[in-house]
Write a protein that holds these residues in place. Structure first.
Motif, short mmCIF file in Angstrom:
data_model
loop_
_atom_site.label_atom_id
_atom_site.label_comp_id
_atom_site.label_asym_id
_atom_site.label_seq_id
_atom_site.Cartn_x
_atom_site.Cartn_y
_atom_site.Cartn_z
N GLY A 61 1.12 -1.55 -0.05
CA GLY A 61 -0.05 0.18 -0.35
C GLY A 61 0.75 1.42 -0.17
O GLY A 61 0.30 2.32 -0.45
N ASP A 62 1.97 1.25 0.58
CA ASP A 62 2.74 2.13 0.97
C ASP A 62 3.79 2.64 -1.08
O ASP A 62 5.15 3.36 -0.94
N LEU A 63 3.26 1.79 -1.24
CA LEU A 63 4.39 2.12 -3.29
C LEU A 63 4.56 3.41 -3.62
O LEU A 63 2.90 4.05 -3.69
N PRO A 64 5.31 4.35 -3.87
CA PRO A 64 5.54 5.52 -4.56
C PRO A 64 4.40 5.31 -5.68
O PRO A 64 4.61 4.70 -6.11
N LYS A 65 3.79 6.42 -5.52
CA LYS A 65 2.64 6.91 -6.63
C LYS A 65 3.29 6.82 -8.10
O LYS A 65 2.67 5.90 -9.02
N VAL A 66 4.10 7.11 -8.22
CA VAL A 66 5.00 7.12 -9.71
C VAL A 66 5.34 5.69 -9.84
O VAL A 66 5.34 5.53 -11.32
N VAL A 67 5.48 4.62 -9.38
CA VAL A 67 5.52 3.36 -9.56
C VAL A 67 4.42 2.34 -9.54
O VAL A 67 4.79 2.02 -11.00
N VAL A 68 3.65 2.80 -8.84
CA VAL A 68 2.16 2.57 -9.17
C VAL A 68 1.20 2.47 -10.76
O VAL A 68 1.15 1.55 -11.45
N ASP A 69 1.66 4.09 -11.17
CA ASP A 69 1.32 4.66 -12.13
C ASP A 69 1.87 3.51 -13.35
O ASP A 69 1.43 3.52 -14.93
N TYR A 70 3.57 3.54 -13.35
CA TYR A 70 3.83 2.63 -14.48
C TYR A 70 3.62 1.32 -14.44
O TYR A 70 3.36 0.96 -15.87
N LEU A 71 3.08 0.90 -13.16
CA LEU A 71 3.11 -0.89 -13.31
C LEU A 71 1.68 -1.03 -14.03
O LEU A 71 1.34 -2.45 -14.78
N LYS A 72 0.93 -0.06 -13.41
CA LYS A 72 -0.69 -0.24 -14.43
C LYS A 72 -0.54 -0.08 -15.93
O LYS A 72 -1.60 -0.52 -16.90
N GLN A 73 0.03 0.65 -16.40
CA GLN A 73 0.77 0.91 -17.67
C GLN A 73 0.87 -0.59 -18.66
O GLN A 73 0.81 -0.52 -19.64
N ILE A 74 2.17 -1.43 -17.74
CA ILE A 74 2.38 -1.98 -18.19
C ILE A 74 1.87 -3.35 -18.00
O ILE A 74 2.33 -4.76 -18.22
N ILE A 75 0.90 -3.43 -17.47
CA ILE A 75 0.37 -4.76 -16.77
C ILE A 75 -0.23 -5.59 -17.71
O ILE A 75 -0.17 -7.25 -17.29
N ASP A 76 -0.51 -5.02 -18.70
CA ASP A 76 -0.75 -6.59 -19.98
C ASP A 76 0.40 -6.98 -20.21
O ASP A 76 0.12 -7.97 -20.91
N ALA A 77 1.15 -7.33 -19.94
CA ALA A 77 2.90 -7.47 -19.97
C ALA A 77 3.36 -8.41 -19.62
O ALA A 77 4.21 -9.24 -20.17
#
Length: 323
Positions: free
Chosen positions: A306-322
């Motif tokens: 839950g404390d993963l920084p937003k910039v990392v969360v946003d990036y992971l959401k971008q590549i989630i299909d991969a």
């Protein structure tokens, strides 16, 4: 000793110098990837192992009893050397529940002298211990290597909180050695039937976590270690299914939350990984799919925090299909 150990340490030292001089940053993941991919498997050689399990268990039990009975526990230099030798034992009762548990108790009891702390710190990083048979096919020396890393994590913790004996230069040397160890270690086995825990990546996560707490290590040093952990994880062809994903993700998130620099650096390392995947075609072999699902588990473990920084969360959401 395999010359690849020496050359790998030298390569890590050179990368560290370039980072400090501002000549290397975005290219770090690819430089580490090339270094790791360039390591060749050396011919197997005999692994020397202790063969006195019963005597070792009796000696360990005797030391444990004495330590519990003493108000100011101490261990002799000869006993300490004996324990380190038996860190190579393949019997889990000797190595894991014996030597490791006992040394951990001795750390907690402040039983070591300053001289012994220094000896332990240097001995556990000796090439014939930390890098024993490391470039050879999977072998029983992994237990010695991996548990040396785990004990070093306990030693760093104890020094930061109690001993205050390790110098800034010594911490820098340990960080370089750990990066070299990660670059070379190919044995990702977790629990080994009949021999207990090898668990290299759990122990790597533990030591990396402790080094991230060392004030004298620079941002460049901690970036180098983060990038090496991520690159090393990509190379593993053993299934990392024994909690390694949670341990390593915890280290990465704890570091990323310390400063925006580390959060951005984590995205940089993950981006380099993602770019490589775009050029890969699925292969019908075990190594490919093991690496693929090791990646999935690590990224999912990151997202679970839950404390993963937003910039990392946003990036992971971008590549989630991969993944």
């Amino acid at each position: 000793m395999d010359s690849q150990v020496t050359t790998t340490i030298k390569s890590i030292e050179d990368m560290r110098k370039q980072l400090h001089r501002g000549k290397l940053f975005h290219g770090l993941p690819d430089d580490l990837h090339a270094l790791i991919e360039g390591v060749e498997v050396a011919p197997a050689t005999p692994v020397g192992l202790p063969d006195d399990d019963e005597a070792a268990l009796a000696k360990i039990a005797a030391i444990e009893k004495r330590v519990k009975d003493e108000k100011a526990p101490q261990v002799s230099d000869a006993e300490l050397k004996y324990l380190i030798v038996h860190l190579a034992a393949t019997a889990p009762a000797v190595r894991d529940k014996g030597v490791f548990f006992l040394l951990s108790d001795l750390f907690q009891a402040d039983a070591f002298t300053a001289k012994q702390v220094s000896w332990l710190f240097k001995t556990l990083q000796r090439k014939d211990i930390l890098f024993a048979h490391i470039t050879e096919p999977a072998n029983d020396a992994v237990f010695l290597r991996s548990f040396a890393v785990m004990l070093l994590s306990g030693l760093v913790y104890a020094d930061l909180n109690r001993y205050h004996l390790i110098t800034a230069t010594q911490f820098e040397r340990l960080l370089v050695n750990l990066c070299a160890y990660i670059a070379l270690e190919r044995d990702g086995r977790g629990y080994v039937a009949g021999k207990g825990w090898a668990h290299a990546y759990t122990h790597i996560g533990n030591l990396a976590e402790e080094l991230s707490q060392v004030p004298s290590l620079t941002r460049g040093d901690k970036l180098l270690l983060m990038a090496t952990v991520i690159e090393g994880w990509q190379r593993m062809t053993d299934s990392l299914v024994f909690g390694e994903d949670q341990r390593v993700s915890s280290y990465l998130v704890n570091l990323a939350t310390k400063n925006q620099f580390y959060a951005d650096a984590l995205v940089m390392c993950l981006t380099a990984w993602q770019k490589r995947l775009q050029h890969l075609k699925p292969k019908e072999d075990l190594a490919f799919w093991t690496r693929w699902y090791n990646r999935s588990r690590l990224l999912e473990a990151l997202l679970m925090r839950g404390d993963l920084p937003k910039v990392v969360v946003d990036y992971l959401k971008q590549i989630i299909d991969a993944y």
